[in-house]
Design a protein around this motif. Structure first.
Motif, PDB file in Angstrom:
ATOM      1  N   GLU A   1      -9.527  13.461   4.460  1.00 39.98           N
ATOM      2  CA  GLU A   1     -10.747  12.643   4.423  1.00 39.98           C
ATOM      3  C   GLU A   1     -10.372  11.261   3.894  1.00 39.98           C
ATOM      4  OE1 GLU A   1     -13.662  13.291   5.522  1.00 39.98           O
ATOM      5  OE2 GLU A   1     -13.608  15.460   5.809  1.00 39.98           O
ATOM      6  N   TYR A   2     -10.333  10.274   4.779  1.00 34.53           N
ATOM      7  CA  TYR A   2      -9.892   8.942   4.399  1.00 34.53           C
ATOM      8  C   TYR A   2     -11.042   7.979   4.108  1.00 34.53           C
ATOM      9  CZ  TYR A   2      -5.433  10.707   5.953  1.00 34.53           C
ATOM     10  OH  TYR A   2      -4.297  11.458   6.090  1.00 34.53           O
TER      11      TYR A   2
ATOM     12  N   GLY B   1      -6.494   3.609   5.077  1.00 41.50           N
ATOM     13  CA  GLY B   1      -7.822   3.110   4.763  1.00 41.50           C
ATOM     14  C   GLY B   1      -8.008   2.631   3.336  1.00 41.50           C
ATOM     15  N   VAL B   2      -9.251   2.317   3.070  1.00 42.32           N
ATOM     16  CA  VAL B   2      -9.651   1.708   1.803  1.00 42.32           C
ATOM     17  C   VAL B   2      -9.388   2.626   0.612  1.00 42.32           C
ATOM     18  CG1 VAL B   2     -11.661   0.883   0.532  1.00 42.32           C
ATOM     19  CG2 VAL B   2     -11.355   0.229   2.912  1.00 42.32           C
ATOM     20  N   ALA B   3      -9.711   3.899   0.748  1.00 42.35           N
ATOM     21  CA  ALA B   3      -9.528   4.822  -0.378  1.00 42.35           C
ATOM     22  C   ALA B   3      -8.068   4.842  -0.823  1.00 42.35           C
ATOM     23  CB  ALA B   3     -10.013   6.221  -0.016  1.00 42.35           C
ATOM     24  N   ALA B   4      -7.156   4.884   0.135  1.00 40.59           N
ATOM     25  CA  ALA B   4      -5.731   4.891  -0.215  1.00 40.59           C
ATOM     26  C   ALA B   4      -5.319   3.586  -0.883  1.00 40.59           C
ATOM     27  CB  ALA B   4      -4.891   5.151   1.035  1.00 40.59           C
TER      28      ALA B   4
ATOM     29  N   CYS C   1     -10.374  -1.563 -12.845  1.00 37.03           N
ATOM     30  CA  CYS C   1     -10.198  -2.769 -12.041  1.00 37.03           C
ATOM     31  C   CYS C   1     -11.410  -3.016 -11.150  1.00 37.03           C
ATOM     32  CB  CYS C   1      -8.924  -2.696 -11.212  1.00 37.03           C
ATOM     33  SG  CYS C   1      -8.788  -1.301 -10.108  1.00 37.03           S
ATOM     34  N   PHE C   2     -11.594  -4.261 -10.823  1.00 34.69           N
ATOM     35  CA  PHE C   2     -12.626  -4.657  -9.876  1.00 34.69           C
ATOM     36  C   PHE C   2     -11.958  -4.724  -8.513  1.00 34.69           C
ATOM     37  CE2 PHE C   2     -14.780  -8.132  -7.542  1.00 34.69           C
ATOM     38  CZ  PHE C   2     -15.999  -7.506  -7.356  1.00 34.69           C
ATOM     39  N   VAL C   3     -12.570  -4.086  -7.535  1.00 31.64           N
ATOM     40  CA  VAL C   3     -12.017  -4.028  -6.184  1.00 31.64           C
ATOM     41  C   VAL C   3     -12.946  -4.778  -5.249  1.00 31.64           C
ATOM     42  CG1 VAL C   3     -11.522  -2.485  -4.247  1.00 31.64           C
ATOM     43  CG2 VAL C   3     -10.856  -1.825  -6.568  1.00 31.64           C
ATOM     44  N   CYS C   4     -12.378  -5.660  -4.444  1.00 32.57           N
ATOM     45  CA  CYS C   4     -13.143  -6.293  -3.372  1.00 32.57           C
ATOM     46  C   CYS C   4     -12.222  -6.485  -2.176  1.00 32.57           C
ATOM     47  CB  CYS C   4     -13.777  -7.603  -3.810  1.00 32.57           C
ATOM     48  SG  CYS C   4     -12.668  -8.997  -3.910  1.00 32.57           S
ATOM     49  N   ALA C   5     -12.827  -6.732  -1.033  1.00 34.85           N
ATOM     50  CA  ALA C   5     -12.062  -6.943   0.195  1.00 34.85           C
ATOM     51  C   ALA C   5     -11.724  -8.426   0.341  1.00 34.85           C
ATOM     52  CB  ALA C   5     -12.871  -6.468   1.395  1.00 34.85           C
ATOM     53  N   CYS C   6     -10.674  -8.705   1.097  1.00 32.59           N
ATOM     54  CA  CYS C   6     -10.257 -10.101   1.279  1.00 32.59           C
ATOM     55  C   CYS C   6     -11.219 -10.871   2.174  1.00 32.59           C
ATOM     56  CB  CYS C   6      -8.846 -10.170   1.847  1.00 32.59           C
ATOM     57  SG  CYS C   6      -8.711  -9.741   3.588  1.00 32.59           S
TER      58      CYS C   6
ATOM     59  N   ASP D   1       0.851  -1.185   0.000  1.00 34.05           N
ATOM     60  CA  ASP D   1       0.000   0.000   0.000  1.00 34.05           C
ATOM     61  C   ASP D   1       0.888   1.237   0.000  1.00 34.05           C
ATOM     62  OD1 ASP D   1      -2.045   1.853   0.335  1.00 34.05           O
ATOM     63  OD2 ASP D   1      -3.074   0.661   1.862  1.00 34.05           O
ATOM     64  N   GLU D   2       0.592   2.212  -0.865  1.00 41.22           N
ATOM     65  CA  GLU D   2       1.377   3.448  -0.936  1.00 41.22           C
ATOM     66  C   GLU D   2       1.257   4.274   0.339  1.00 41.22           C
ATOM     67  OE1 GLU D   2      -0.142   5.477  -4.375  1.00 41.22           O
ATOM     68  OE2 GLU D   2       0.837   4.095  -5.767  1.00 41.22           O
ATOM     69  N   GLN D   3       0.144   4.114   1.046  1.00 41.30           N
ATOM     70  CA  GLN D   3      -0.099   4.896   2.256  1.00 41.30           C
ATOM     71  C   GLN D   3      -0.705   3.974   3.314  1.00 41.30           C
ATOM     72  OE1 GLN D   3      -2.188   8.488   1.283  1.00 41.30           O
ATOM     73  NE2 GLN D   3      -2.127   9.256   3.361  1.00 41.30           N
TER      74      GLN D   3
END
Length: 184
Positions: A131-132, A56-59, A72-77, A50-52
């Motif tokens: 704002e994260y 959080g999720v946005a980063a 891209c398709f984004v989902c949580a693990c 992660d760059e940051q």
């Protein structure tokens, strides 16, 4: 939970491996953002730091967009019921949007959504302002006319009961869904 969610056992393997393997059935490239490189055990799945971290999720989504430079398709693990065909449909049908996000029972589902490189400036602006929360990014994109919603009538064509949006955040949720899954 006592252990990272990515490493919890689901159907005989770590949850992250289970989700990543499902994603590989619909997407030629699967990338895991953040966590630990050692957690990525599915062959052919790439790990990117992660760059940051901790932002959080946005980063994390911004990191994915910077790395992939494509929709891209984004989902949580921790989403074992991810619907890969619906995910592919979201990416393929993001018409001129910065993100194509399902809205289930009135709630945005940004962690089962298509994110496009055009979303990066919105995310970066939000992060610069401190704002994260990903919902702030969605607000900015909606105000700018760059957010596309997938409404329930469309979602139900893929997943009638919205199970794909289940994420496992507490030990109680984990146990309930794991028990239900084992009964199938």
């Amino acid at each position: 939970m006592g252990t990272p969610k990515a490493l919890l056992q689901w159907q005989g393997r770590p949850l992250l491996e289970y989700v990543a393997t499902r994603l590989q059935t619909a997407f030629s490239q699967v990338v895991v953002i953040g966590g630990e490189a050692a957690w990525v055990t599915a062959p052919g799945v790439e790990w990117v730091p992660d760059e940051q971290p901790g932002a959080g999720v946005a980063a994390a989504i911004r990191t994915a967009l910077h790395h992939l430079q494509q929709p891209c398709f984004v989902c949580a693990c921790d989403m074992p019921f991810v619907h890969v065909e619906f995910g592919r449909w979201l990416v393929e049908n993001a018409a001129g949007a910065a993100a194509h996000v399902p809205r289930w029972q009135g709630q945005a589902q940004p962690l089962h959504a298509a994110w496009l490189p055009e979303a990066a400036p919105f995310i970066e602006s939000s992060l610069r302002e401190g704002e994260y929360a990903v919902w702030r990014v969605l607000q900015q994109m909606e105000t700018a006319g760059r957010l596309q919603w997938a409404e329930e009538e469309v979602i139900r064509r893929f997943d009638a009961d919205g199970q794909c949006f289940v994420n496992l955040n507490t030990p109680q949720e984990w146990q309930r869904w794991k028990t239900a899954s084992e009964r199938r």
